[in-house]
Design a protein around this motif. Sequence first.
Motif, PDB file in Angstrom:
ATOM      1  N   GLU A  93       0.833  -1.201   0.000  1.00 30.11           N
ATOM      2  CA  GLU A  93       0.000   0.000   0.000  1.00 30.11           C
ATOM      3  C   GLU A  93       0.872   1.256   0.000  1.00 30.11           C
ATOM      4  O   GLU A  93       0.591   2.221  -0.716  1.00 30.11           O
ATOM      5  CB  GLU A  93      -0.914  -0.007   1.229  1.00 30.11           C
ATOM      6  N   GLY A  94       1.936   1.245   0.781  1.00 32.49           N
ATOM      7  CA  GLY A  94       2.853   2.383   0.816  1.00 32.49           C
ATOM      8  C   GLY A  94       3.528   2.616  -0.528  1.00 32.49           C
ATOM      9  O   GLY A  94       3.706   3.756  -0.961  1.00 32.49           O
ATOM     10  N   ARG A 149       2.306   1.828  -3.475  1.00 26.49           N
ATOM     11  CA  ARG A 149       1.297   2.372  -4.395  1.00 26.49           C
ATOM     12  C   ARG A 149       1.118   3.867  -4.157  1.00 26.49           C
ATOM     13  O   ARG A 149       1.026   4.649  -5.103  1.00 26.49           O
ATOM     14  CB  ARG A 149      -0.046   1.653  -4.214  1.00 26.49           C
ATOM     15  N   GLU A 150       1.082   4.271  -2.893  1.00 25.82           N
ATOM     16  CA  GLU A 150       0.923   5.692  -2.576  1.00 25.82           C
ATOM     17  C   GLU A 150       2.105   6.510  -3.089  1.00 25.82           C
ATOM     18  O   GLU A 150       1.922   7.607  -3.618  1.00 25.82           O
ATOM     19  CB  GLU A 150       0.766   5.883  -1.070  1.00 25.82           C
ATOM     20  N   LYS A 151       3.320   5.986  -2.950  1.00 21.11           N
ATOM     21  CA  LYS A 151       4.497   6.691  -3.447  1.00 21.11           C
ATOM     22  C   LYS A 151       4.450   6.830  -4.962  1.00 21.11           C
ATOM     23  O   LYS A 151       4.819   7.854  -5.504  1.00 21.11           O
ATOM     24  CB  LYS A 151       5.780   5.958  -3.040  1.00 21.11           C
ATOM     25  N   VAL A 203       1.775   6.979  -6.878  1.00 24.35           N
ATOM     26  CA  VAL A 203       0.763   7.992  -7.211  1.00 24.35           C
ATOM     27  C   VAL A 203       1.340   9.376  -6.970  1.00 24.35           C
ATOM     28  O   VAL A 203       1.181  10.290  -7.790  1.00 24.35           O
ATOM     29  CB  VAL A 203      -0.529   7.775  -6.385  1.00 24.35           C
ATOM     30  N   GLU A 204       2.043   9.557  -5.848  1.00 29.47           N
ATOM     31  CA  GLU A 204       2.626  10.857  -5.525  1.00 29.47           C
ATOM     32  C   GLU A 204       3.679  11.252  -6.556  1.00 29.47           C
ATOM     33  O   GLU A 204       3.729  12.405  -6.996  1.00 29.47           O
ATOM     34  CB  GLU A 204       3.255  10.804  -4.135  1.00 29.47           C
TER      35      GLU A 204
END
Length: 44
Positions: A30-31, A33-35, A37-38
């Motif tokens: 999950e982390g 994926r967030e990176k 996207v950012e």
Amino acid sequence: MKLFNRVIGRMGINMDQQRLYEEFDRIYEEGMREKKVERNRNSR
């Protein structure tokens, strides 16, 4: 993974090794994926 195990242990959460690994992997993915996207937002 070592830090994750220590935190879970100090919180008094009792999980077997397989469950610990699965939970760590879920949080890690999950982390990542967030990176991603950012990074995509910042590259525009």
